[in-house]
Design a protein around this motif. Structure first.
Motif, short mmCIF file in Angstrom:
data_model
loop_
_atom_site.label_atom_id
_atom_site.label_comp_id
_atom_site.label_asym_id
_atom_site.label_seq_id
_atom_site.Cartn_x
_atom_site.Cartn_y
_atom_site.Cartn_z
N TYR A 89 9.08 0.98 4.55
CA TYR A 89 7.76 0.94 3.91
C TYR A 89 7.91 0.87 2.40
CZ TYR A 89 2.81 1.85 3.13
OH TYR A 89 1.50 1.73 2.76
N ILE A 90 8.75 1.71 1.83
CA ILE A 90 8.98 1.73 0.38
C ILE A 90 9.62 0.43 -0.08
CG2 ILE A 90 10.34 2.84 -1.46
CD1 ILE A 90 9.82 5.51 0.14
N TRP A 91 10.55 -0.10 0.70
CA TRP A 91 11.19 -1.37 0.36
C TRP A 91 10.16 -2.50 0.28
CZ3 TRP A 91 15.04 -3.74 -1.77
CH2 TRP A 91 15.23 -5.10 -1.53
N TYR A 92 9.30 -2.60 1.30
CA TYR A 92 8.28 -3.64 1.30
C TYR A 92 7.30 -3.44 0.14
CZ TYR A 92 9.97 -4.95 5.93
OH TYR A 92 10.75 -5.35 6.98
N TRP A 93 6.98 -2.20 -0.17
CA TRP A 93 6.08 -1.92 -1.28
C TRP A 93 6.71 -2.33 -2.60
CZ3 TRP A 93 6.10 1.40 -5.52
CH2 TRP A 93 4.87 1.55 -6.16
N LEU A 94 7.99 -1.97 -2.79
CA LEU A 94 8.68 -2.32 -4.03
C LEU A 94 8.80 -3.83 -4.20
CD1 LEU A 94 11.50 0.38 -4.12
CD2 LEU A 94 9.56 0.19 -5.70
N THR A 95 9.13 -4.53 -3.12
CA THR A 95 9.27 -5.98 -3.23
C THR A 95 7.91 -6.65 -3.46
OG1 THR A 95 9.22 -6.28 -0.83
CG2 THR A 95 11.38 -6.11 -1.87
N GLY A 96 6.84 -6.00 -3.07
CA GLY A 96 5.50 -6.56 -3.27
C GLY A 96 4.91 -6.27 -4.64
N LEU A 97 5.54 -5.41 -5.41
CA LEU A 97 5.00 -5.03 -6.73
C LEU A 97 4.78 -6.24 -7.63
CD1 LEU A 97 6.80 -1.72 -7.71
CD2 LEU A 97 4.35 -2.07 -7.33
N ARG A 101 0.22 -8.58 -10.12
CA ARG A 101 -0.47 -9.30 -11.20
C ARG A 101 -1.34 -10.43 -10.67
NH1 ARG A 101 4.18 -13.05 -12.20
NH2 ARG A 101 5.77 -11.80 -11.20
N LYS A 102 -1.11 -10.83 -9.42
CA LYS A 102 -1.95 -11.87 -8.81
C LYS A 102 -3.11 -11.28 -8.03
CE LYS A 102 1.65 -15.27 -8.44
NZ LYS A 102 2.07 -16.46 -7.77
N MET A 103 -2.93 -10.04 -7.54
CA MET A 103 -3.97 -9.40 -6.75
C MET A 103 -3.84 -7.89 -6.89
SD MET A 103 -4.71 -9.74 -2.64
CE MET A 103 -3.47 -8.57 -2.07
N LYS A 104 -4.96 -7.22 -7.12
CA LYS A 104 -4.95 -5.78 -7.26
C LYS A 104 -4.47 -5.12 -5.96
CE LYS A 104 -7.89 -2.07 -8.90
NZ LYS A 104 -9.20 -1.68 -9.38
N HIS A 105 -3.57 -4.17 -6.07
CA HIS A 105 -3.01 -3.42 -4.94
C HIS A 105 -2.22 -4.30 -3.96
CE1 HIS A 105 -5.36 -0.08 -6.34
NE2 HIS A 105 -6.48 -0.72 -6.14
N ALA A 106 -1.68 -5.40 -4.45
CA ALA A 106 -0.94 -6.32 -3.58
C ALA A 106 0.26 -5.66 -2.91
CB ALA A 106 -0.49 -7.55 -4.37
N ALA A 107 0.97 -4.81 -3.64
CA ALA A 107 2.16 -4.16 -3.06
C ALA A 107 1.78 -3.38 -1.81
CB ALA A 107 2.82 -3.26 -4.09
N TYR A 108 0.61 -2.77 -1.82
CA TYR A 108 0.11 -2.02 -0.67
C TYR A 108 -0.46 -2.96 0.40
CZ TYR A 108 -3.12 0.88 2.04
OH TYR A 108 -3.80 1.48 3.05
N LEU A 109 -1.34 -3.84 0.00
CA LEU A 109 -2.05 -4.69 0.97
C LEU A 109 -1.16 -5.74 1.62
CD1 LEU A 109 -5.35 -5.11 -1.04
CD2 LEU A 109 -5.02 -3.75 1.05
N LEU A 110 -0.09 -6.16 0.95
CA LEU A 110 0.81 -7.17 1.51
C LEU A 110 2.03 -6.54 2.19
CD1 LEU A 110 0.67 -9.88 -1.29
CD2 LEU A 110 -0.74 -9.67 0.76
N ASN A 111 2.06 -5.22 2.26
CA ASN A 111 3.10 -4.52 2.99
C ASN A 111 2.93 -4.87 4.48
OD1 ASN A 111 4.44 -2.41 4.52
ND2 ASN A 111 4.57 -1.27 2.61
N PRO A 112 3.96 -5.35 5.14
CA PRO A 112 3.82 -5.74 6.55
C PRO A 112 3.23 -4.65 7.45
CG PRO A 112 5.92 -6.48 5.71
CD PRO A 112 5.32 -5.63 4.65
N PHE A 113 3.56 -3.40 7.19
CA PHE A 113 3.01 -2.30 7.99
C PHE A 113 1.50 -2.19 7.81
CE2 PHE A 113 7.45 -0.63 7.37
CZ PHE A 113 7.84 -0.75 8.69
#
Length: 153
Positions: A89-97, A101-113
């Motif tokens: 989960y943390i890995w996907y969040w970090l890679t989504g950070l 800049r393209k979408m607010k909360h993208a790291a969270y919302l684009l996390n596969p989980f």
């Protein structure tokens, strides 16, 4: 400070995800950011208010509870390990950070989980099977996840 430490007994007494059939909601204001209603934490759902905890523990909002229960099933699909689930989960969040800049909360919302949990939270029969759709999203490039998210927004 006390709220932060209240999670230690939850972690200490944690059992494998496969041993859990229901997750009780408990109030913990320290770990939740404003705007978030619940967080799956080692077989419990952390909420910022007692009102939300009551909603999770009752039948007032089954889709909300279903979202968090999908995370339980995802942990089961990660080798039945909370640690493996949270590391991924943390890995996907970090890679989504970088998409923030393209979408607010993208790291969270684009996390596969999260993508699987949001897509299936209203399907109350989804938990009859394994929650492994996150793997499909994990194989996608971030830009493709973003396109898919915006398509279904």
């Amino acid at each position: 400070m006390w709220m932060m430490l209240r999670v230690i007994p939850i972690m200490w007494r944690a059992v494998r995800p496969s041993k859990i059939t229901d997750m009780p909601a408990v109030v913990n204001t320290f770990w939740l950011r404003k705007g978030y209603e619940g967080l799956t934490f080692f077989g419990h759902i952390l909420t910022p208010t007692q009102e939300l905890a009551d909603r999770f523990n009752g039948s007032a909002d089954r889709a909300l509870k279903n979202h968090e229960m999908i995370h339980l099933r995802q942990a089961q699909s990660c080798g039945d390990s909370w640690i493996r689930f949270y590391l991924l989960y943390i890995w996907y969040w970090l890679t989504g950070l970088r998409m923030n800049r393209k979408m607010k909360h993208a790291a969270y919302l684009l996390n596969p989980f999260e993508m699987e949990a949001y897509a299936r939270m209203h399907d109350l029969d989804y938990l009859k099977g394994p929650a492994t759709e996150w793997r499909k999203y994990a194989k996608m490039k971030l830009k493709d996840r973003l396109k898919l998210y915006k398509k279904h927004e």
